[in-house]
Design a protein around this motif. Structure first.
Motif, PDB file in Angstrom:
ATOM      1  N   SER A 178     -13.068  17.976  42.412  1.00  0.00           N
ATOM      2  CA  SER A 178     -13.272  19.091  42.224  1.00  0.00           C
ATOM      3  C   SER A 178     -15.066  19.552  43.076  1.00  0.00           C
ATOM      4  CB  SER A 178     -13.161  19.960  40.801  1.00  0.00           C
ATOM      5  OG  SER A 178     -14.651  19.551  40.096  1.00  0.00           O
ATOM      6  N   LEU A 179     -16.184  18.302  43.323  1.00  0.00           N
ATOM      7  CA  LEU A 179     -17.378  18.239  44.006  1.00  0.00           C
ATOM      8  C   LEU A 179     -16.860  19.207  45.627  1.00  0.00           C
ATOM      9  CD1 LEU A 179     -19.295  15.735  42.476  1.00  0.00           C
ATOM     10  CD2 LEU A 179     -19.648  17.343  42.399  1.00  0.00           C
ATOM     11  N   THR A 180     -15.797  18.830  45.925  1.00  0.00           N
ATOM     12  CA  THR A 180     -15.702  19.046  47.631  1.00  0.00           C
ATOM     13  C   THR A 180     -15.913  20.555  47.623  1.00  0.00           C
ATOM     14  OG1 THR A 180     -13.615  18.862  47.362  1.00  0.00           O
ATOM     15  CG2 THR A 180     -14.806  17.678  48.376  1.00  0.00           C
ATOM     16  N   ALA A 181     -14.700  21.528  46.813  1.00  0.00           N
ATOM     17  CA  ALA A 181     -14.758  22.745  46.829  1.00  0.00           C
ATOM     18  C   ALA A 181     -16.719  23.779  46.083  1.00  0.00           C
ATOM     19  CB  ALA A 181     -14.275  23.490  45.207  1.00  0.00           C
ATOM     20  N   SER A 182     -17.479  22.940  45.906  1.00  0.00           N
ATOM     21  CA  SER A 182     -18.643  23.023  44.524  1.00  0.00           C
ATOM     22  C   SER A 182     -19.638  22.642  46.243  1.00  0.00           C
ATOM     23  CB  SER A 182     -19.119  22.549  43.886  1.00  0.00           C
ATOM     24  OG  SER A 182     -18.501  22.247  42.426  1.00  0.00           O
ATOM     25  N   SER A 183     -19.154  22.390  46.465  1.00  0.00           N
ATOM     26  CA  SER A 183     -20.092  22.201  47.766  1.00  0.00           C
ATOM     27  C   SER A 183     -19.420  22.904  48.867  1.00  0.00           C
ATOM     28  CB  SER A 183     -20.085  20.341  49.026  1.00  0.00           C
ATOM     29  OG  SER A 183     -20.342  19.424  47.745  1.00  0.00           O
ATOM     30  N   PHE A 184     -18.746  23.307  48.934  1.00  0.00           N
ATOM     31  CA  PHE A 184     -18.421  24.257  50.256  1.00  0.00           C
ATOM     32  C   PHE A 184     -18.700  25.679  49.453  1.00  0.00           C
ATOM     33  CE2 PHE A 184     -15.721  28.198  51.301  1.00  0.00           C
ATOM     34  CZ  PHE A 184     -15.424  27.733  52.833  1.00  0.00           C
ATOM     35  N   ALA A 185     -19.274  25.714  48.998  1.00  0.00           N
ATOM     36  CA  ALA A 185     -19.605  27.521  47.866  1.00  0.00           C
ATOM     37  C   ALA A 185     -20.842  27.295  48.327  1.00  0.00           C
ATOM     38  CB  ALA A 185     -19.116  27.478  46.518  1.00  0.00           C
TER      39      ALA A 185
ATOM     40  N   LEU B 207     -19.697  31.772  42.979  1.00  0.00           N
ATOM     41  CA  LEU B 207     -18.614  30.915  43.093  1.00  0.00           C
ATOM     42  C   LEU B 207     -19.521  29.891  42.670  1.00  0.00           C
ATOM     43  CD1 LEU B 207     -17.146  33.213  46.678  1.00  0.00           C
ATOM     44  CD2 LEU B 207     -16.287  32.540  44.927  1.00  0.00           C
ATOM     45  N   LEU B 208     -20.400  29.640  43.603  1.00  0.00           N
ATOM     46  CA  LEU B 208     -20.794  28.357  43.222  1.00  0.00           C
ATOM     47  C   LEU B 208     -20.489  27.989  41.831  1.00  0.00           C
ATOM     48  CD1 LEU B 208     -21.932  26.047  44.174  1.00  0.00           C
ATOM     49  CD2 LEU B 208     -23.948  27.453  44.077  1.00  0.00           C
TER      50      LEU B 208
ATOM     51  N   VAL C 181      -7.814  23.656  42.906  1.00  0.00           N
ATOM     52  CA  VAL C 181      -6.859  22.948  42.581  1.00  0.00           C
ATOM     53  C   VAL C 181      -6.052  22.369  43.689  1.00  0.00           C
ATOM     54  CG1 VAL C 181      -5.006  22.545  41.015  1.00  0.00           C
ATOM     55  CG2 VAL C 181      -7.341  22.682  40.253  1.00  0.00           C
ATOM     56  N   PRO C 182      -5.643  23.382  44.582  1.00  0.00           N
ATOM     57  CA  PRO C 182      -5.477  22.767  45.687  1.00  0.00           C
ATOM     58  C   PRO C 182      -6.143  21.632  46.507  1.00  0.00           C
ATOM     59  CG  PRO C 182      -5.296  25.210  45.830  1.00  0.00           C
ATOM     60  CD  PRO C 182      -6.473  24.368  44.393  1.00  0.00           C
ATOM     61  N   PHE C 183      -6.991  21.854  46.356  1.00  0.00           N
ATOM     62  CA  PHE C 183      -8.043  20.849  47.440  1.00  0.00           C
ATOM     63  C   PHE C 183      -7.455  19.099  46.304  1.00  0.00           C
ATOM     64  CE2 PHE C 183     -10.224  24.420  48.732  1.00  0.00           C
ATOM     65  CZ  PHE C 183      -9.658  24.385  50.557  1.00  0.00           C
ATOM     66  N   ILE C 184      -7.830  19.586  45.474  1.00  0.00           N
ATOM     67  CA  ILE C 184      -7.793  18.448  44.275  1.00  0.00           C
ATOM     68  C   ILE C 184      -6.023  17.440  44.879  1.00  0.00           C
ATOM     69  CG2 ILE C 184      -7.207  17.315  42.380  1.00  0.00           C
ATOM     70  CD1 ILE C 184      -9.959  19.538  41.424  1.00  0.00           C
TER      71      ILE C 184
END
Length: 1063
Positions: free
Chosen positions: A162-169, A323-324, A398-401
């Motif tokens: 889930s760090l990927t989505a956090s990095s995106f935000a 979001l972040l 979740v979709p990316f995980i």
């Protein structure tokens, strides 16, 4: 009884939380952080567009036409689709790490070319730069997600993924902040420098051990895995498992003189590719049909609809900040709740603000813009904030995980590229067709369409997505393999073992569930040579509690009826809001301000006395009879209050309000303890949270009815409802724990059989409760009085520890300022410039509380009490601190200026506060009150905790006006913020996890005579999976796909086992 012969496992590896093993987790965390920076740059690409494109003509010497703007906007999307398909080959042939390195060079080139357009003065440079940025962004999704998934151990892969989505935000947020103060070309040049740092860090990271082994580079894979798992960690088992899987793939699939295309076609027909690919594409599609990009596109307009004058650039910063925060929070829950539950709860919750937004636009179309904005102008901004909170809670990451962990290793690069390009294509379609949808379906129809799609996504995930939490990538691949259909018949589930005894050299050890489920158990091992299991009934292994309605439904019915007392308690609290202010409007005699104060405080006085009184009826006559008696008090209190209208004397009001409070005080210990003692361990949290949901429902129903009828009619209606609750309670069984503690074994057996369902074998649970009651009797019944036994218990610790924790949690619950916030609700609505009537404001608040209290009930047995409370407390501190900041600005600037620029902020904070508070802090204190106290003192301690809670409520409400005078509004809310953060620290260090434990096990945790015994406890949670042989057949003992099962009665049916290898 089960006997096991086992060597002592390596000390120090069992029962350690992953957070307490930094040497094992830190390398994986560092790799995941550096592997996720590509998403930061991807977020920067998206963030630059918001600030850069609209300001091009302001600084360029040549003109950029509207057609050029359209192409400049769309070029990244075209590049992204191509990039996501291109990256497949580099990932497959050169490795995940090198693919990441290459894509950083493309990011650098794209940003620098875009920025240098200011000096080159030709629009073709903009086209090229934007295309390269999109191309690099397309490479990011599969490359980063697969690299992180293959490097992470199973138990923390969700958190790290889930760090990927956090990095995106984070990338979007940083870009918005910098872009608010510099020109577009300076921003582009700055963003082009950041990937240089990311590139340097990535060079030093290890390659994916899975990719190295798949390419025959075993020694490099060994070094890489050792770095990732920490120096000194035994990696041989994990390395052997990955190697064995890769060899099986090579022998069975790849090395058959077939081309890659032919192998892929074979895999499609066999099922191991098409199933996970179809699920991944479906989840990606549903993610976009929530309207996330349409909502972002519409953000500024929604703020303007609410009548706010805040600048657009600050709006985008606020939105991305939300979001972040909540994307990071959902990452913590990804390995606690599982991917399925997190997505489903997020989807259902997200549908609420979408449906509300559609309703607003419907009224706007019916009434006109002016009227809709006048009465409901605040609603879109509230929906917007709630939407971003709920969407970020699961649907965002979740979709990316699952994209990084569900695909077979030999096709992981290709399928990741396909899923990524499909997601980008869906994003393009969603944005492109959104204006057409608004024209053809209208704003309301469009948002109702998004609502339907979001609810469909929850159904899709519920039926099709298997739970991958805690599983190795090899196990996940086996789930979708058609060759695994026979093998899966021989899978037993570790989750189905709650407690068993083992022997070693005559010494008895306990193999049991842990206090905390937060450990990273992929490296932990338990070696066992020979086992003998008692044979239970067949067919009880691995069933989800949701698939066993005959076992769960009786407990659910009992919990619902046992919780109706909280509904009436909520009615008492809710009646005050519409009732007390309107008394003088209908009564013939005058009620003075002093009378109002007494009428308001009498229920609190009665509640404290009632909570102490109910101890004796609960102890001597039973939990059920105590509930029946307290309903009569509720009926009397409401009816006497209502008949004051005809009796025309204020003393009737005093008596009625006192009786209502007395009954409310009886409710807390009686209902909570009854529900806890009737529920089985694995669903006790869910059922225990029904009390808090009933309280919120009672408040809401009272607000709604009270908005349309007079106070005395409202009191009569509320007085009739307990009659129904009483009739239902009479038919409910008594608590089997209380019956056994009073020597009524046959009645207890019938009660337990009724609760667990017809045909369920209850003997094991019956014996466990009976044995515990006998042990309690032997310890305490030694010719001592109750008072002496209680004093002995206080000095020994089994009472004072849980009592101290429970009182502490109750105290901290009130120091969040929950009652002060409720008291201040109408004023906050007015501060935001809303003209909505106070009665409707209270209904809105009550509805928000109810929705999210119910939602938290689904998480309490997933995440555990500790984690849910800690996350809720930390999240609750954010709106409190923000509210304090607003009041500070209001004091500095004056009311007019603060309302003009930040008038929307208090109402947003209010809604977020009720969401976060209801998510854990509202119900966890009551749940632990019903399960932490020893059996022989449960009635008394429950009464003490309840009266203390009510006393704290009284103090909080009474001193709130004084706090406002002495500390100011800002100081008061900063005080609440500090107390809320302290509550998280208190719970983290002092509250043990009680999720999934029997009441007897919880009592043992606090027992001083259990200190020696606990030294010999090994944890079932520390075994992820292990292979065993039985009569020459290999059987896999592993974690279940779902942790929902009600495992209190489940047993393992095996005669004799030999463990060949542990994982």
């Amino acid at each position: 009884m089960t006997h096991l012969c086992c060597p002592t496992p390596k000390k120090g590896t069992i029962a350690k939380s992953w957070m307490k093993n930094p040497s094992k987790v830190l390398p994986q965390l560092i790799v995941a952080v550096w592997g996720s920076w590509g998403y930061f740059s991807m977020g920067s690409v998206r963030g630059w567009s918001s600030h850069g494109i609209p300001s091009l003509n302001r600084t360029l010497d040549f003109e950029v036409s509207s057609s050029d703007f359209q192409w400049i906007s769309s070029f990244p999307m075209i590049g992204a689709v191509l990039g996501s398909l291109f990256i497949n080959k580099p990932m497959q042939y050169y490795g995940r790490k090198k693919a990441l390195i290459v894509h950083y060079f493309v990011f650098i080139s794209g940003f620098l070319i875009t920025g240098l357009t200011y000096f080159g003065k030709h629009k073709s440079m903009l086209y090229l730069g934007r295309f390269l940025l999109g191309f690099a962004a397309g490479c990011t999704t599969p490359a980063c997600q697969i690299y992180v998934s293959e490097c992470a151990s199973p138990r923390i892969r969700g958190r790290l993924g889930s760090l990927t989505a956090s990095s995106f935000a984070l990338g979007m947020l940083i870009t918005y902040i910098i872009g608010a103060f510099v020109d577009w070309y300076v921003l582009a040049l700055f963003l082009g420098c950041l990937p240089i740092l990311f590139l340097c860090g990535t060079v030093m990271m290890p390659e994916s051990p899975v990719w190295l082994l798949s390419n025959g580079r075993e020694e490099e894979a060994r070094r890489s895995l050792q770095i990732l798992r920490g120096k000194g960690t035994n990696i041989e088992d994990e390395l052997g498992r990955i190697k064995e899987h890769q060899e099986r793939v090579a022998n069975n699939i790849s090395n058959q003189n077939k081309s890659i295309a032919q192998q892929f076609r074979d895999a499609l027909t066999a099922g191991p590719v098409i199933k996970p690919l179809g699920i991944s594409l479906g989840v990606m599609l549903f993610q976009q049909t929530t309207g996330i990009n349409a909502i972002i596109f519409y953000t500024v307009s929604i703020f303007q609809t609410a009548g706010n004058t805040i600048e657009n650039r600050y709006i985008t910063i606020i939105v991305d900040f939300l979001l972040l925060i909540f994307t990071v929070a959902s990452g913590v829950l990804a390995d606690r709740c599982g991917r399925r539950m997190l997505f489903i709860v997020s989807a259902i919750a997200t549908s609420v603000p979408l449906a509300t937004m559609g309703t607003f636009f419907y009224f706007q179309r019916q009434w006109g813009d002016k009227e809709a904005t006048k009465y409901l102008g605040w609603l879109p901004i509230v929906c917007l904030i709630v939407f971003f909170i709920t969407y970020s809670g699961g649907m965002s990451n979740v979709p990316f995980i699952i994209m990084g962990e569900m695909f077979p290793s030999q096709f992981r690069s290709l399928l990741g590229a396909i899923a990524s390009s499909f997601q980008l294509f869906c994003t393009f379609l969603a944005v492109y067709f959104f204006p057409n949808m608004l024209k053809t379906m209208g704003k309301d129809g469009t948002f109702f369409f998004f609502t339907g799609c979001t609810l469909l996504s929850a159904i899709f995930v519920y039926f099709l997505l298997p739970e991958t939490k805690g599983k190795t990538l090899e196990d996940i691949e086996q789930l979708f393999s058609s060759r695994n259909s026979e093998q899966r018949k021989s899978i037993y589930v570790l989750d189905d073992i709650v407690l068993t005894e083992i022997t070693k050299n005559g010494e008895v050890f306990l193999l049991r569930r842990s206090v905390s489920n937060g450990s990273d158990n992929s490296e932990l091992q338990l070696s066992i040579n020979k086992l003998e299991f008692a044979t239970p009934n067949k067919g009880t292994i691995g069933k989800s509690w949701m698939k066993n309605p005959s076992k769960v439904l009786p407990q659910l019915i009992v919990a619902v009826w046992g919780s109706w007392g909280y509904f009436s308690m909520g009615s008492v609290r809710g009646w005050s809001s519409p009732g007390i202010p309107s008394l003088n409007r209908t009564l013939d005699f005058e009620v003075s301000s002093s009378d109002f104060q007494w009428i308001s405080s009498f229920p609190m006085i009665g509640a404290v006395l009632g909570s102490l009184f109910i101890n004796k009826p609960m102890q001597y006559y039973g939990r059920k009879k105590a509930l029946i008696v307290h309903y009569f008090v509720f009926i009397s209190g409401f009816l006497i209050t209502g008949f004051t209208y005809f009796g025309k004397h204020k003393s009737m009001l005093y008596v009625g309000r006192f009786l209502m409070g007395f009954a409310a005080g009886c409710t807390t210990p009686a209902s909570q303890i009854y529900v806890s003692e009737c529920a089985s361990p694995r669903i006790r949290g869910r059922l225990g949270s029904l009390t808090a949901s009933s309280l919120a429902l009672g408040i809401l129903i009272t607000y709604i009815i009270g908005a349309f009828v007079d106070w005395y009619i409202l009191a009569w209606i509320l007085g009739c409802l307990p009659i129904l609750f009483l009739c239902g309670t009479v038919m409910m069984p008594e608590s089997p724990v209380w019956l056994l503690s009073n020597g009524r074994e046959e009645e207890a057996r019938r009660s337990l059989q009724l609760l667990r369902g017809k045909g369920t074998n209850i003997e094991a649970e019956m014996e466990r409760i009976k044995e515990h009651q006998e042990r309690v009797a032997n310890i305490n019944n030694q010719n001592k009085s109750i008072a002496q036994q209680f004093r002995d218990a206080l000095t020994a610790g089994p009472v004072i520890k849980p009592l101290g924790i429970s009182l502490g949690v109750m105290l901290f619950q009130q120091t969040t300022g929950i009652n002060a916030i409720i008291f201040y609700t109408v004023s906050i609505f007015q501060t935001a410039g809303s003209t909505i009537e106070s009665r409707y404001a209270t209904i809105i608040v009550g509805a928000v509380q109810l929705i999210f209290t119910v939602a938290s009930g689904f998480l309490v047995d997933r995440c555990g009490r500790r984690m849910l409370f800690i996350v809720s407390a930390i999240a609750t501190s954010v709106p409190l601190a923000t509210m304090g900041t607003f009041f500070n600005f209001q004091r500095q600037w004056g009311d007019k200026e603060a309302t003009k620029y930040l008038g929307w902020l208090p109402i947003v904070c209010l809604i977020v506060f009720f969401i976060t508070y209801s998510g854990g802090m509202s119900n966890v204190p009551f749940i632990i009150m019903g399960e932490m106290f020893p059996t022989q003192f449960r009635s008394l301690l429950g009464a003490i905790a309840s009266s203390f809670h009510l006393f704290c409520t009284f103090v909080a409400v009474y001193f709130f006006p004084n706090m406002l005078k002495t500390m100011g509004k800002d100081g008061t809310f900063f005080f609440f913020t500090g107390c809320t953060l302290l509550s998280a620290i208190f719970v983290y260090f002092l509250l043990p996890e009680t999720k999934g434990k029997t009441l007897e096990d919880i009592e043992e945790l606090f027992s001083s005579h259990n200190s020696e015994q606990r030294k010999s406890i090994y944890r079932l949670d520390d075994i992820v999976s292990t292979e065993i042989t039985m009569n020459g057949d290999v059987i896999l003992l592993r974690r279940s796909m779902s942790n929902d099962s009600d495992n209190g009665e489940l047993q393992l049916c095996v005669d004799k086992l030999e463990f060949t290898r542990t994982v």
